[in-house]
Scaffold this motif. Sequence first.
Motif, mmCIF file in Angstrom:
data_model
loop_
_atom_site.group_PDB
_atom_site.id
_atom_site.type_symbol
_atom_site.label_atom_id
_atom_site.label_comp_id
_atom_site.label_asym_id
_atom_site.label_seq_id
_atom_site.Cartn_x
_atom_site.Cartn_y
_atom_site.Cartn_z
ATOM 1 N N PRO A 22 0.868 -1.172 -0.068
ATOM 2 C CA PRO A 22 0.005 -0.062 -0.055
ATOM 3 C C PRO A 22 0.775 1.231 -0.120
ATOM 4 O O PRO A 22 1.872 1.354 0.560
ATOM 5 N N ILE A 23 0.415 2.378 -0.458
ATOM 6 C CA ILE A 23 1.030 3.676 -0.674
ATOM 7 C C ILE A 23 0.672 4.399 0.469
ATOM 8 O O ILE A 23 -0.661 4.909 0.591
ATOM 9 N N LEU A 24 1.312 4.774 1.572
ATOM 10 C CA LEU A 24 0.818 5.589 2.738
ATOM 11 C C LEU A 24 1.157 6.953 2.424
ATOM 12 O O LEU A 24 2.434 7.165 2.207
ATOM 13 N N GLU A 25 0.398 7.753 2.806
ATOM 14 C CA GLU A 25 0.625 9.252 2.737
ATOM 15 C C GLU A 25 1.204 9.700 4.004
ATOM 16 O O GLU A 25 0.593 9.224 4.992
ATOM 17 N N ALA A 26 2.236 10.355 3.986
ATOM 18 C CA ALA A 26 2.787 10.876 5.298
ATOM 19 C C ALA A 26 1.826 11.757 6.164
ATOM 20 O O ALA A 26 0.982 12.678 5.601
ATOM 21 N N GLU A 27 2.020 11.679 7.475
ATOM 22 C CA GLU A 27 0.919 12.564 8.361
ATOM 23 C C GLU A 27 1.387 13.695 8.370
ATOM 24 O O GLU A 27 2.806 14.068 8.370
ATOM 25 N N PRO A 28 0.607 14.880 8.565
ATOM 26 C CA PRO A 28 1.065 16.068 8.708
ATOM 27 C C PRO A 28 1.861 16.154 10.151
ATOM 28 O O PRO A 28 1.943 15.301 11.086
ATOM 29 N N ILE A 29 2.550 17.305 10.224
ATOM 30 C CA ILE A 29 3.204 17.646 11.336
ATOM 31 C C ILE A 29 2.428 17.824 12.543
ATOM 32 O O ILE A 29 2.596 17.038 13.656
ATOM 33 N N MET A 30 1.502 18.631 12.469
ATOM 34 C CA MET A 30 0.297 18.644 13.379
ATOM 35 C C MET A 30 -0.926 18.310 13.072
ATOM 36 O O MET A 30 -1.276 18.770 11.950
ATOM 37 N N ARG A 31 -1.983 17.717 13.751
ATOM 38 C CA ARG A 31 -3.094 17.327 13.245
ATOM 39 C C ARG A 31 -4.046 17.610 14.574
ATOM 40 O O ARG A 31 -3.898 17.224 15.455
ATOM 41 N N PHE A 32 -5.349 18.321 14.085
ATOM 42 C CA PHE A 32 -6.368 18.498 15.206
ATOM 43 C C PHE A 32 -7.558 18.191 14.654
ATOM 44 O O PHE A 32 -7.939 18.457 13.498
ATOM 45 N N ASP A 33 -8.288 17.414 15.204
ATOM 46 C CA ASP A 33 -9.614 17.101 14.781
ATOM 47 C C ASP A 33 -10.650 17.090 15.935
ATOM 48 O O ASP A 33 -10.590 16.829 17.094
ATOM 49 N N ASN A 34 -11.749 17.758 15.458
ATOM 50 C CA ASN A 34 -13.089 17.841 16.316
ATOM 51 C C ASN A 34 -12.802 18.670 17.648
ATOM 52 O O ASN A 34 -12.986 18.059 18.960
ATOM 53 N N CYS A 35 -12.367 19.786 17.694
ATOM 54 C CA CYS A 35 -11.973 20.624 18.834
ATOM 55 C C CYS A 35 -12.706 21.929 18.872
ATOM 56 O O CYS A 35 -12.866 22.552 18.094
ATOM 57 N N ALA A 36 -13.036 22.364 20.180
ATOM 58 C CA ALA A 36 -13.416 23.538 20.313
ATOM 59 C C ALA A 36 -12.748 24.681 19.827
ATOM 60 O O ALA A 36 -12.941 25.588 19.407
ATOM 61 N N GLY A 37 -11.336 24.805 20.423
ATOM 62 C CA GLY A 37 -10.399 25.832 20.153
ATOM 63 C C GLY A 37 -9.039 25.334 20.318
ATOM 64 O O GLY A 37 -8.664 24.595 21.090
ATOM 65 N N ILE A 38 -8.135 26.091 19.512
ATOM 66 C CA ILE A 38 -6.832 25.854 19.480
ATOM 67 C C ILE A 38 -6.138 26.964 19.395
ATOM 68 O O ILE A 38 -6.331 27.883 18.473
ATOM 69 N N ASN A 39 -5.189 27.450 20.284
ATOM 70 C CA ASN A 39 -4.225 28.652 20.198
ATOM 71 C C ASN A 39 -2.768 28.390 19.951
ATOM 72 O O ASN A 39 -2.182 27.854 20.900
ATOM 73 N N LEU A 40 -2.144 28.565 18.614
ATOM 74 C CA LEU A 40 -0.862 28.226 18.593
ATOM 75 C C LEU A 40 -0.056 29.414 18.404
ATOM 76 O O LEU A 40 -0.371 30.260 17.352
ATOM 77 N N GLU A 41 0.915 29.718 19.518
ATOM 78 C CA GLU A 41 1.555 30.762 19.279
ATOM 79 C C GLU A 41 3.100 30.689 19.163
ATOM 80 O O GLU A 41 3.649 29.458 19.959
ATOM 81 N N GLN A 42 3.632 31.268 18.484
ATOM 82 C CA GLN A 42 5.061 31.260 18.280
ATOM 83 C C GLN A 42 5.664 29.863 17.769
ATOM 84 O O GLN A 42 6.745 29.493 18.267
ATOM 85 N N ILE A 43 4.890 29.189 16.898
ATOM 86 C CA ILE A 43 5.329 27.679 16.717
ATOM 87 C C ILE A 43 6.057 27.706 15.437
ATOM 88 O O ILE A 43 5.911 28.865 14.547
ATOM 89 N N GLU A 44 7.230 27.130 15.224
ATOM 90 C CA GLU A 44 7.957 27.131 13.954
ATOM 91 C C GLU A 44 7.829 25.626 13.623
ATOM 92 O O GLU A 44 8.235 24.586 14.431
ATOM 93 N N ILE A 45 7.533 25.498 12.291
ATOM 94 C CA ILE A 45 7.411 24.073 11.702
ATOM 95 C C ILE A 45 8.115 24.167 10.369
ATOM 96 O O ILE A 45 8.154 24.851 9.433
ATOM 97 N N GLU A 46 9.279 23.180 10.142
ATOM 98 C CA GLU A 46 10.061 22.962 9.120
ATOM 99 C C GLU A 46 9.769 21.432 8.708
ATOM 100 O O GLU A 46 10.251 20.498 9.348
ATOM 101 N N ALA A 47 8.756 21.323 7.607
ATOM 102 C CA ALA A 47 8.246 20.178 7.593
ATOM 103 C C ALA A 47 8.935 19.176 6.641
ATOM 104 O O ALA A 47 8.992 18.221 6.719
ATOM 105 N N ARG A 48 9.935 19.706 5.831
ATOM 106 C CA ARG A 48 10.784 18.970 5.032
ATOM 107 C C ARG A 48 10.043 17.690 4.139
ATOM 108 O O ARG A 48 9.979 16.531 4.545
ATOM 109 N N ASP A 49 9.129 18.447 3.403
ATOM 110 C CA ASP A 49 8.589 17.601 2.436
ATOM 111 C C ASP A 49 7.328 16.748 2.942
ATOM 112 O O ASP A 49 7.082 15.576 2.612
ATOM 113 N N ARG A 50 6.805 17.434 4.129
ATOM 114 C CA ARG A 50 5.372 16.816 4.680
ATOM 115 C C ARG A 50 4.464 17.893 4.732
ATOM 116 O O ARG A 50 4.779 19.027 4.535
#
Length: 162
Positions: A22-50
């Motif tokens: 099977p060909i699997l797709e790479a998961e994202p660096i951060m994933r959020f499902d079915n939540c009331a609220g998210i507050n992301l401050e000063q995050i740094e993401i270097e995904a390197r092809d993800r």
Amino acid sequence: FFFFNDTATTEIYTLSLHDALPILEAEPIMRFDNCAGINLEQIEIEARDRKGIFIHQCRKVCIEGGKLQGCCSVACKAEESDIAIASSVFTQNHCAEGVIQVSDGLLNIENSILEDNPVQDNLIYNINSNVKCNNVFVKGGGFKQISNQVIGQGVHVVKDCN
């Protein structure tokens, strides 16, 4: 190679190992499902092809002071969510689907920079969504247009992107 002989017929089927796995797709660096609220401050993401951030069915998401770099497919994808991005930088993201993609939601982006993102078509791709921009600076790229819909006031293209 794998060989399969179907006894009901005289045909021989040949499959390579690539076909069997099977060909699997790479998961994202951060994933959020079915939540009331998210507050992301000063995050740094270097995904390197993800994928960078994937948000699904979240009522309110705030990204402030973030930096997303090197993502593929999409840097920030929000489905059925309201997302606010402020004072953030999206740079060097190789995104065929748009750097920011919103479907069936609301995107409010302000005081942010979209810089050197070699996108084929839309920098911001929105499907059945409202997009509001205020002081969004676009530098470099290679995209054809900023959005697939009119996104309002406050988008400043710093240099020719064609």
